[in-house]
Design an enzyme around this catalytic site. Structure first.
Site, PDB file in Angstrom:
ATOM      1  CG  ASP A   1       4.367   2.303 -31.935  1.00 20.48           C
ATOM      2  OD1 ASP A   1       3.875   3.222 -31.127  1.00 20.48           O
ATOM      3  OD2 ASP A   1       5.637   1.931 -32.721  1.00 20.48           O
ATOM      4  CG  HIS A   2      -2.096   5.396 -31.233  1.00 18.53           C
ATOM      5  ND1 HIS A   2      -2.474   6.640 -32.102  1.00 18.53           N
ATOM      6  CD2 HIS A   2      -3.781   4.891 -31.269  1.00 18.53           C
ATOM      7  CE1 HIS A   2      -3.339   7.347 -32.258  1.00 18.53           C
ATOM      8  NE2 HIS A   2      -4.603   5.849 -31.451  1.00 18.53           N
ATOM      9  NE  ARG A   3       6.027   3.735 -29.546  1.00 14.71           N
ATOM     10  CZ  ARG A   3       6.564   3.228 -29.267  1.00 14.71           C
ATOM     11  NH1 ARG A   3       7.772   3.419 -28.092  1.00 14.71           N
ATOM     12  NH2 ARG A   3       7.225   1.638 -29.691  1.00 14.71           N
TER      13      ARG A   3
END
Lengths: 324, 452
Positions: B424-426
């Protein structure tokens, strides 16, 4: 041809065609009609068929109903539909119920016609828009033309109809010019709406004078990228709900424009029926534009705000299509 | 006082349950702890005990019916109470669903609500649920709902542009356009008003002959299979994951010569104790130890903040029997960083077995902080996995294959495994992922470090 002349032509053609047809009302004969709708008819048809009456709406309306029961086909002119309230008992309590109450023995082939609605600075008691009030009564038919050609076609159909027909004209439209077809059998069938403008984002349904405001609004909205389909219902009873249903299935939105007051009006009836029949096709609730819920003001500017107008219709369409 | 029995929440993700069977009938006496019903959740069929002594006055929900968590399903009367005391059926009351980012939820056992304890009015709860859960409930216009049903558009992935977030027609049409399909009358501007004026056509716009997604094709012979609650949950959660989490993947190869040798040695030495370590056990242990250096991989996105988890609970994806419709469960091994290989191995075996027989408890399926999915045993060399929310990462492991490899300057034969981390790049950036993988690589390539 002007709207008023289209009505006169319709009446004259029917009187020529059918000797039972007659015109009765205040100033319809010698004065050629308060709004000059019956111009020249006394000269052509004589005083036995074009009859002036005293100011006695209840009396001449009741008399005409009696004449209709005896086989004539009267056209009754109310100088204004506001004045018809004096004749409410004969026109609402007798005419529409006659066939039913006489067990089918007596019909009532009669046309009540006259000016309806505000727009001429005539004050509140002269500015009734009676469709909301009168269309409630079963047994009547109600035609409200918006253009000269419809005025002629609907009037001819009204005179030939065996039931009482309420024919609502707008003083503000009487001078409107338009193409009017020639010929005895140019009839406009009751209960058949007309698509005045095709569109895809929102249906605007109306009748009578506000149809012109709807077209004006649709033109303005088109420049904003909102495409409106304008439907002129032409008759309130019978109501061509099918035309609105078909259109709403395409556009998913409906704005009803009605120049009568909102409470218990034809506009509310259309809204209710569309919610009932088209719930799964709607993208928003039906929006209504009505005359403001107050007595008609006298002042010109206030009267304009009191009535439906293009600006109000544009606002309703933007709201309905989530472009507000 | 009559006691209300409500549909319990038996897993983190459970929003509704089906009463498979009632084990009691109206009038039966019950005691605290007695199993009165079997409940099918989104993951398993589980037993539902009651927590009071008394007599079943009313069974309000028949077997076979699915109801929301919190719905009153039965009424128990205490000794001496008459049936007159039992209230009539009340409208469905729902307990607030856990948010996707919630780390801890109330224990299942507290869900049998008792009268006398003030509860929010059902309407308020409904409203809260709409606001809180977001994607689970939608405001949607009738025509938008109809088109979405016809075109099989998942409304949970849409953001409504109408008032209060209402999903309206154009939102669904835009979504369809983005999917690459155009229904007959997608946009008003594309319609020929002139054509309508001349033909008077008022045709209904959306009458597709085939689904835009291509799922339905004319002439294709198919058999319909009813979708289980579990399959529905898998579908919903994976769509939610793929459509709301900005996924990306990072792959790395691991030399497993030493690990394979160590494993063989250990298994030989421990055979008497009936212990057999799998490659996956080493990987799970390696993942857990890597978290100590890179805690961001053991975290969750919580909307406006990141939750760094203090425990390392690793979920192991377990595939269920295909002949029974398949399915996927994630069995959760808790505190893996504090467990030995031997414990990890025995825990995994026990949980996997329970998963296959649908016997996992709610606790054994919830609160994972990271997931490992391994298809190595099927010979798969490389694949990518979808993140299991609220995790921020999942490791997809291929098989440890014997193959020609370069060791130093020599071409030789050795074991290699490719693993792919979905992230999850967040929460986790590419470099952070790479560093975590390097730590895992070091641990797996030096497997003695996993033993201490």
């Amino acid at each position: 041809m002007e709207f008023r002349d289209a009505i006169r032509d319709a009446m004259s053609e029917e009187m020529r065609r059918d000797a039972r047809v007659m015109l009765i009302g205040e100033e319809v004969a010698e004065y050629n009609g308060a709004y000059k709708v019956s111009r020249g008819m006394l000269d052509e048809f004589g005083a036995r068929r074009v009859i002036d009456t005293p100011i006695s709406e209840s009396g001449f309306a009741g008399m005409a109903i009696g004449a209709a029961m005896m086989g004539l086909r009267p056209v009754v002119e109310f100088m204004s539909w506001s004045f018809s309230l004096v004749a409410a008992d004969p026109i609402l309590n007798n005419a529409p119920k006659m066939l039913f109450m006489s067990g089918g023995q007596f019909g009532c082939p009669i046309v009540f016609r006259g000016n309806d609605g505000a727009g001429g600075q005539l004050g509140s008691t002269h500015s009734w828009c009676v469709e909301g009030l009168f269309s409630n009564v079963p047994g009547i038919k109600m035609a409200i033309p918006a253009t000269p050609d419809d005025a002629k076609g609907l009037m001819k159909t009204a005179i030939r109809d065996d039931d009482p027909v309420f024919f609502l004209e707008s003083e503000r439209l009487l001078g409107l010019k338009g193409e009017v077809p020639v010929g005895e059998d140019v009839l406009v069938k009751f209960g058949e709406a007309r698509v005045r403008r095709a569109g895809a984002d929102c249906t605007i349904a109306s009748w009578g004078r506000p149809v012109h405001f709807c077209l004006e609004a649709a033109e303005a909205l088109a420049k904003e990228g909102i495409s409106c389909e304008v439907i002129d219902l032409r008759t309130i009873r019978p109501l061509d709900i099918g035309a609105i249903v078909r259109s709403v299935k395409k556009t998913s939105n409906l704005v009803v424009v009605d120049q009568s007051w909102s409470f218990g009006s034809p506009g509310s009836e259309v809204a209710a029926q569309i919610h009932q029949r088209c719930f799964d096709d709607l993208d928003n609730h039906v929006h209504r534009v009505h005359t403001e819920d107050v007595p008609a003001p006298y002042a010109f500017n206030l009267e304009q705000e009191y009535l439906p107008n293009a600006r109000k219709i544009c606002e309703a369409v933007r709201s309905a299509t989530y472009n507000a | 006082m009559p006691i209300s029995v409500t549909m319990p929440r038996l897993s983190d993700t459970m929003e509704s349950g089906t009463i498979v069977r009632w084990n009691v009938k109206e009038g039966d006496a019950v005691k605290s702890g007695m199993v009165v019903a079997d409940i099918e959740t989104d993951k398993a069929t589980m037993e539902m005990p009651v927590f009071d002594d008394g007599r079943i006055s009313k069974l309000l929900v028949p077997a076979g019916q699915q109801v929301k968590v919190g719905t009153e399903i039965a009424i128990i009367l205490e000794d001496g109470e008459s049936d007159d005391a039992a209230p009539t059926a009340r409208p469905v009351a729902t307990a607030p669903a856990a948010t996707p980012t919630a780390v801890r939820s109330a224990p299942a056992a507290t869900s049998a609500a008792r009268p006398g304890i003030p509860q929010a009015a059902p309407a308020d709860i409904e409203l809260d649920e709409e606001l809180e859960v977001g994607g689970a409930k939608f405001r949607v216009s009738p025509v938008a709902r109809r088109i979405a049903e016809q075109e099989r558009v998942d409304l949970s992935g849409l953001k409504g542009s109408g008032p209060g977030g209402r999903i309206i027609k154009r939102d669904v049409l835009n979504a369809l356009e983005n999917l690459g399909s155009k229904p007959a009358a997608a946009k008003s501007s594309s319609m020929s008003t002139a054509a309508h004026a001349t033909t008077g056509s008022l045709a209904v716009p959306v009458t597709p002959t085939a689904r835009s997604t291509g799922l339905v094709m004319a002439g294709l012979q198919s058999t319909e299979v009813a979708v289980s609650s579990m399959r529905q949950t898998i579908a919903k959660r994976l769509v939610e994951s793929k459509t709301t989490i900005p996924h990306y993947q990072v792959s790395m190869k691991f030399e497993l010569d030493r690990l394979m040798a160590l494993r063989e040695q250990l298994n030989k030495d421990l055979a008497e104790q009936e212990i057999k370590l799998s490659v996956n056990d080493f990987i799970v242990r390696g993942c857990a130890l890597s978290m100590a250096k890179h805690p961001y991989v053991n975290a969750s996105w919580a909307g406006d903040r990141i939750l760094m988890h203090q425990q390392v609970n690793i979920g192991v994806a377990v595939a269920l029997d295909e002949s029974k419709g398949g399915g996927l469960l994630v069995a959760v091994i808790r505190d893996v960083d504090r467990k030995s290989l031997r414990t990890i191995s025995s825990d995994t075996k026990a949980l996997s077995e329970k998963a296959r027989t649908r016997g996992l408890s709610a606790e054994e399926m919830s609160e994972s902080t990271f997931t490992v999915s391994n298809l190595g045993m099927f010979g798969v060399e490389h694949f990518t996995a979808i993140i299991n929310p609220p995790n921020s990462a999942i490791l997809a492991c291929g098989a440890a294959l014997k193959q020609p490899v370069v060791r130093g300057d020599e071409l030789t034969i050795g074991y290699e495994m490719t693993a792919t981390l979905s992230l999850d790049h967040r929460v986790i950036d590419g470099a952070m992922a790479a560093r975590w993988l390097n730590t895992l690589k070091h641990l797996l390539e030096n497997p003695a470090t996993l033993l201490v």
